[in-house]
Scaffold this motif. Structure first.
Motif, PDB file in Angstrom:
ATOM      1  N   SER A   7     -13.077 -17.868 -17.385  1.00  0.00           N
ATOM      2  CA  SER A   7     -12.441 -16.291 -17.607  1.00  0.00           C
ATOM      3  C   SER A   7     -11.047 -16.579 -17.755  1.00  0.00           C
ATOM      4  N   ASN A  39      -7.702 -21.109 -15.905  1.00  0.00           N
ATOM      5  CA  ASN A  39      -7.875 -19.795 -16.418  1.00  0.00           C
ATOM      6  C   ASN A  39      -6.574 -19.117 -16.864  1.00  0.00           C
ATOM      7  N   THR A  96      -7.128 -15.118 -17.099  1.00  0.00           N
ATOM      8  CA  THR A  96      -6.345 -14.717 -16.205  1.00  0.00           C
ATOM      9  C   THR A  96      -5.025 -14.614 -16.680  1.00  0.00           C
ATOM     10  N   ASN A  97      -4.084 -13.408 -16.613  1.00  0.00           N
ATOM     11  CA  ASN A  97      -3.016 -13.347 -17.143  1.00  0.00           C
ATOM     12  C   ASN A  97      -1.863 -13.761 -16.240  1.00  0.00           C
ATOM     13  N   MET A  98      -1.264 -15.104 -16.249  1.00  0.00           N
ATOM     14  CA  MET A  98      -0.631 -15.549 -15.504  1.00  0.00           C
ATOM     15  C   MET A  98       0.664 -16.334 -16.261  1.00  0.00           C
ATOM     16  N   PHE A 126     -10.580 -17.391 -10.125  1.00  0.00           N
ATOM     17  CA  PHE A 126      -9.944 -16.926 -11.293  1.00  0.00           C
ATOM     18  C   PHE A 126      -8.217 -17.206 -11.343  1.00  0.00           C
ATOM     19  N   ARG A 127      -7.829 -18.138 -10.236  1.00  0.00           N
ATOM     20  CA  ARG A 127      -6.270 -18.469 -10.181  1.00  0.00           C
ATOM     21  C   ARG A 127      -6.172 -19.841 -10.650  1.00  0.00           C
ATOM     22  N   HIS A 136      -6.237 -17.641 -21.008  1.00  0.00           N
ATOM     23  CA  HIS A 136      -5.595 -16.271 -21.159  1.00  0.00           C
ATOM     24  C   HIS A 136      -4.578 -16.684 -22.545  1.00  0.00           C
TER      25      HIS A 136
END
Length: 298
Positions: free
Chosen positions: A73, A112, A75-77, A107-108, A116
């Motif tokens: 999934s 991930n 994750t915006n990072m 999710f980190r 994104h």
């Protein structure tokens, strides 16, 4: 956005059936070949081919990059991309981050963040890391951007054509300016997450080269390359020489630091489809070691 068609031209030394050409010359694995065949999108000279008939010199083969659902999934990072082509991506991983999720609730991880990036840039592919780094190791990690480049880069890694160079700050002054550690590594029966030098372990070879010594602090900066990719290989090997990595409590460091000082600094990657390669560097983070040691200029 990614070009969704790969194009190849047959030479006079490659007059093989299409099935054999794609498997042996291009390196597409058997399972994916079946998917491509079922898709009916592979073309030779813009026509639906006979997969068992030998190809002719100059034939143009068009192979689709089949879209996949993006996973894991997204994750915006804030990830730092240091190199990218339509086939691969090199990302500079921060210390303290896992390469891939450790559970369904994680999710980190870096993967991930790459998911994104794929989502935002129209790349319909699973996230495929070609190799990985330990959580507290920073530096360059190679990702494939589609299934075909992923399979080819995986094979190149196995064949040691993908070259990785690390920097480590180790305790003590090395007695030799360069050398090789050839000691097998196995699991530590007394500690689930630890490895150790073991006669029954897997073959492990690490080459080291002293870059700089800090005699007042009794520390040494070393450059390391690997012939094998065992879990914790550099950490185990340097500790076995009596020079644990600065801040690496698990392997005997006497110093407390927010991370251990190991960084995947340079990465040389062959192009998956051409006879050329690229070399990229992941900048050394400012908090790599103790504050009095400045390595940012490397």
């Amino acid at each position: 956005m990614m070009n969704h068609i790969l194009t190849f031209y047959v030479t006079n030394k490659q007059l093989l059936p299409l099935q054999t050409y794609l498997k042996d010359i291009i390196g597409i694995p058997k399972g994916h070949l079946h998917e491509l065949r079922m898709s009916k999108q592979v073309l030779v000279n813009d026509e639906v081919p006979n997969w068992t008939k030998p190809l002719q010199e100059g034939d143009q083969i068009s192979v689709p990059i089949l879209p996949e659902e993006i996973s894991p999934s997204a994750t915006n990072m804030d990830i730092e991309i240091i190199y990218e082509t339509e086939h691969l991506l090199v990302v500079n991983k921060e210390a303290g981050m896992d390469t891939h999720p450790t559970s369904d609730q994680d999710f980190r991880s870096l993967s991930n963040g790459v998911a994104h990036y794929f989502k935002n840039n129209g790349i319909s592919s699973k996230v495929r890391h070609v190799h990985r780094l330990d959580q507290d190791t920073s530096g360059a990690i190679l990702f494939a951007k589609h299934a075909i480049s992923g399979a080819i880069l995986d094979r190149m890694l196995e064949e040691r054509k993908v070259k990785r160079t690390y920097l480590a700050l180790v305790e003590g002054e090395m007695s030799k300016p360069k050398g090789t550690v050839d000691k097998p590594i196995g699991k530590d029966r007394h500690h689930a997450s630890k490895r150790r030098v073991s006669p029954n372990g897997q073959k492990a070879i690490t080459h080291f080269n002293v870059v700089k010594t800090f005699p007042n602090e009794q520390l040494t900066l070393v450059e390391l390359t690997l012939d094998t990719g065992r879990t914790h290989q550099i950490r185990v090997h340097m500790s076995s020489l009596g020079h644990p990595i600065y801040g690496d409590k698990l392997y005997g460091s006497k110093y407390k630091h927010h991370r251990y000082s190991l960084h995947a600094w340079r990465l040389t990657v062959p192009h998956p489809f051409k006879e050329e390669s690229i070399t990229v560097h992941a900048p050394v983070p400012s908090k790599f070691g103790p504050s009095f040691i400045k390595l940012e200029e490397l």
